[in-house]
Design a protein around this motif. Structure first.
Motif, PDB file in Angstrom:
ATOM      1  N   GLY A 291      39.725  53.809  29.727  1.00 33.43           N
ATOM      2  CA  GLY A 291      38.840  54.621  28.891  1.00 33.43           C
ATOM      3  C   GLY A 291      39.598  55.715  28.160  1.00 33.43           C
ATOM      4  N   MET A 292      40.513  56.349  28.872  1.00 31.23           N
ATOM      5  CA  MET A 292      41.305  57.409  28.251  1.00 31.23           C
ATOM      6  C   MET A 292      42.282  56.839  27.227  1.00 31.23           C
ATOM      7  SD  MET A 292      43.215  60.510  29.986  1.00 31.23           S
ATOM      8  CE  MET A 292      44.418  61.447  29.092  1.00 31.23           C
ATOM      9  N   VAL A 293      42.943  55.733  27.582  1.00 30.88           N
ATOM     10  CA  VAL A 293      43.884  55.106  26.644  1.00 30.88           C
ATOM     11  C   VAL A 293      43.146  54.655  25.387  1.00 30.88           C
ATOM     12  CG1 VAL A 293      45.423  53.130  26.312  1.00 30.88           C
ATOM     13  CG2 VAL A 293      45.567  54.480  28.413  1.00 30.88           C
ATOM     14  N   ALA A 294      41.954  54.094  25.553  1.00 30.20           N
ATOM     15  CA  ALA A 294      41.175  53.651  24.393  1.00 30.20           C
ATOM     16  C   ALA A 294      40.814  54.828  23.492  1.00 30.20           C
ATOM     17  CB  ALA A 294      39.909  52.916  24.847  1.00 30.20           C
ATOM     18  N   ALA A 295      40.384  55.937  24.090  1.00 29.27           N
ATOM     19  CA  ALA A 295      40.038  57.114  23.291  1.00 29.27           C
ATOM     20  C   ALA A 295      41.264  57.682  22.585  1.00 29.27           C
ATOM     21  CB  ALA A 295      39.397  58.176  24.177  1.00 29.27           C
ATOM     22  N   ASP A 296      42.396  57.718  23.280  1.00 30.14           N
ATOM     23  CA  ASP A 296      43.611  58.239  22.657  1.00 30.14           C
ATOM     24  C   ASP A 296      44.171  57.270  21.612  1.00 30.14           C
ATOM     25  OD1 ASP A 296      43.472  60.624  24.009  1.00 30.14           O
ATOM     26  OD2 ASP A 296      44.781  59.982  25.632  1.00 30.14           O
ATOM     27  N   ALA A 297      44.011  55.975  21.841  1.00 31.90           N
ATOM     28  CA  ALA A 297      44.421  55.001  20.821  1.00 31.90           C
ATOM     29  C   ALA A 297      43.567  55.173  19.575  1.00 31.90           C
ATOM     30  CB  ALA A 297      44.304  53.576  21.371  1.00 31.90           C
ATOM     31  N   LEU A 298      42.298  55.449  19.782  1.00 29.93           N
ATOM     32  CA  LEU A 298      41.410  55.726  18.659  1.00 29.93           C
ATOM     33  C   LEU A 298      41.920  56.934  17.878  1.00 29.93           C
ATOM     34  CD1 LEU A 298      38.685  55.098  17.237  1.00 29.93           C
ATOM     35  CD2 LEU A 298      37.625  56.671  18.865  1.00 29.93           C
ATOM     36  N   ALA A 299      42.364  57.954  18.623  1.00 25.66           N
ATOM     37  CA  ALA A 299      42.909  59.142  17.961  1.00 25.66           C
ATOM     38  C   ALA A 299      44.147  58.801  17.153  1.00 25.66           C
ATOM     39  CB  ALA A 299      43.251  60.207  18.999  1.00 25.66           C
ATOM     40  N   ILE A 300      44.980  57.920  17.698  1.00 23.33           N
ATOM     41  CA  ILE A 300      46.206  57.538  17.003  1.00 23.33           C
ATOM     42  C   ILE A 300      45.894  56.735  15.741  1.00 23.33           C
ATOM     43  CG2 ILE A 300      48.265  56.074  17.181  1.00 23.33           C
ATOM     44  CD1 ILE A 300      48.361  56.892  20.182  1.00 23.33           C
ATOM     45  N   VAL A 301      44.987  55.778  15.876  1.00 24.06           N
ATOM     46  CA  VAL A 301      44.726  54.846  14.771  1.00 24.06           C
ATOM     47  C   VAL A 301      43.830  55.442  13.696  1.00 24.06           C
ATOM     48  CG1 VAL A 301      43.720  52.594  14.196  1.00 24.06           C
ATOM     49  CG2 VAL A 301      45.085  52.845  16.256  1.00 24.06           C
ATOM     50  N   VAL A 302      42.692  56.001  14.093  1.00 21.10           N
ATOM     51  CA  VAL A 302      41.731  56.445  13.084  1.00 21.10           C
ATOM     52  C   VAL A 302      41.369  57.918  13.184  1.00 21.10           C
ATOM     53  CG1 VAL A 302      40.714  54.160  12.792  1.00 21.10           C
ATOM     54  CG2 VAL A 302      39.738  55.709  14.461  1.00 21.10           C
ATOM     55  N   GLY A 303      41.973  58.627  14.108  1.00 20.77           N
ATOM     56  CA  GLY A 303      41.633  60.029  14.299  1.00 20.77           C
ATOM     57  C   GLY A 303      41.785  60.874  13.053  1.00 20.77           C
ATOM     58  N   THR A 304      42.820  60.629  12.324  1.00 23.38           N
ATOM     59  CA  THR A 304      43.039  61.400  11.111  1.00 23.38           C
ATOM     60  C   THR A 304      41.918  61.167  10.101  1.00 23.38           C
ATOM     61  OG1 THR A 304      45.408  61.234  11.474  1.00 23.38           O
ATOM     62  CG2 THR A 304      44.686  61.879   9.273  1.00 23.38           C
ATOM     63  N   GLN A 305      41.526  59.902   9.938  1.00 21.45           N
ATOM     64  CA  GLN A 305      40.456  59.575   8.992  1.00 21.45           C
ATOM     65  C   GLN A 305      39.106  60.122   9.454  1.00 21.45           C
ATOM     66  OE1 GLN A 305      40.885  58.291   5.935  1.00 21.45           O
ATOM     67  NE2 GLN A 305      43.045  58.466   6.455  1.00 21.45           N
ATOM     68  N   LEU A 306      38.806  59.959  10.755  1.00 18.35           N
ATOM     69  CA  LEU A 306      37.549  60.481  11.285  1.00 18.35           C
ATOM     70  C   LEU A 306      37.509  61.993  11.182  1.00 18.35           C
ATOM     71  CD1 LEU A 306      36.845  58.340  14.471  1.00 18.35           C
ATOM     72  CD2 LEU A 306      35.629  58.299  12.303  1.00 18.35           C
ATOM     73  N   GLY A 307      38.644  62.628  11.439  1.00 20.06           N
ATOM     74  CA  GLY A 307      38.714  64.084  11.365  1.00 20.06           C
ATOM     75  C   GLY A 307      38.369  64.603   9.979  1.00 20.06           C
TER      76      GLY A 307
END
Length: 190
Positions: free
Chosen positions: A143-159
């Motif tokens: 769960g944590m790796v998935a959330a952090d992978a999300l941050a790596i992949v799309v976090g900038t765009q979502l932000g």
């Protein structure tokens, strides 16, 4: 399977907007995504293994009603912590820059240190008092790796599109809901 699914969902939500997710974004800006993902996965697996054993020890030593009530109170605390939010300060960014010798090693060390005493570690300890150990460890880690992978992949765009405040309020509300449900369940044991 229940322990896995519950742990995955709770830790994934807990990690949204968390300091280590900000660390993931910072590392992704400096290094390739795969070494960062490998480093954060290794650190997360170790921290959550420690958390599961701590939780199992507490769960065996304390009666179920009190464990459930403490878990409910802990989740209410996690809600408040989430609503308050986490930030990277200049010292955090400087430490990232100084440890740039190896992306995997740097990410592993940074994530390990960021997670010690963090709400996701404490949530994993709490979950392990009530759920299966392996399922809790696997679910919380993934769960944590998935959330952090999300941050790596799309976090900038979502932000750019979704305010951090909205993410914090949503995750905090879910923690509060879990906390209230657990507290009610604790009194049902009575």
């Amino acid at each position: 399977m229940t322990a896995f699914l519950v742990s995955f969902g709770i830790i994934f939500l807990a990690e949204l907007g968390d300091k280590s997710q900000l660390v993931a974004m910072a590392f992704a800006a400096r290094y390739r995504a795969l070494p960062v993902l490998i480093g954060l996965t290794a650190a997360t697996a170790v921290v959550h293994l420690i958390s599961v054993f701590l939780g199992a020890g507490l769960g065996a030593a304390i009666p179920t009603r009190w464990v459930t009530l403490l878990a409910g109170l802990a989740f209410l605390g996690f809600a408040a912590w989430t609503w308050r939010g986490d930030d990277l300060d200049e010292g955090d960014i400087d430490r990232l820059d100084r440890s740039a010798k190896s992306a995997v090693l740097a990410a592993s060390i940074a994530f390990f240190l960021a997670e010690l005493g963090d709400k996701t570690m404490l949530a994993t300890v709490t979950l392990a008092t009530r759920e299966g150990l392996f399922g809790t460890w696997a679910g919380s880690t993934l769960g944590m790796v998935a959330a952090d992978a999300l941050a790596i992949v799309v976090g900038t765009q979502l932000g750019k599109r979704l305010p951090e405040r909205v993410i914090r309020i949503g995750a905090g509300a879910l923690f509060a809901l879990f906390g209230v449900l657990l507290a009610v369940q604790a009194f049902a044991y009575g």
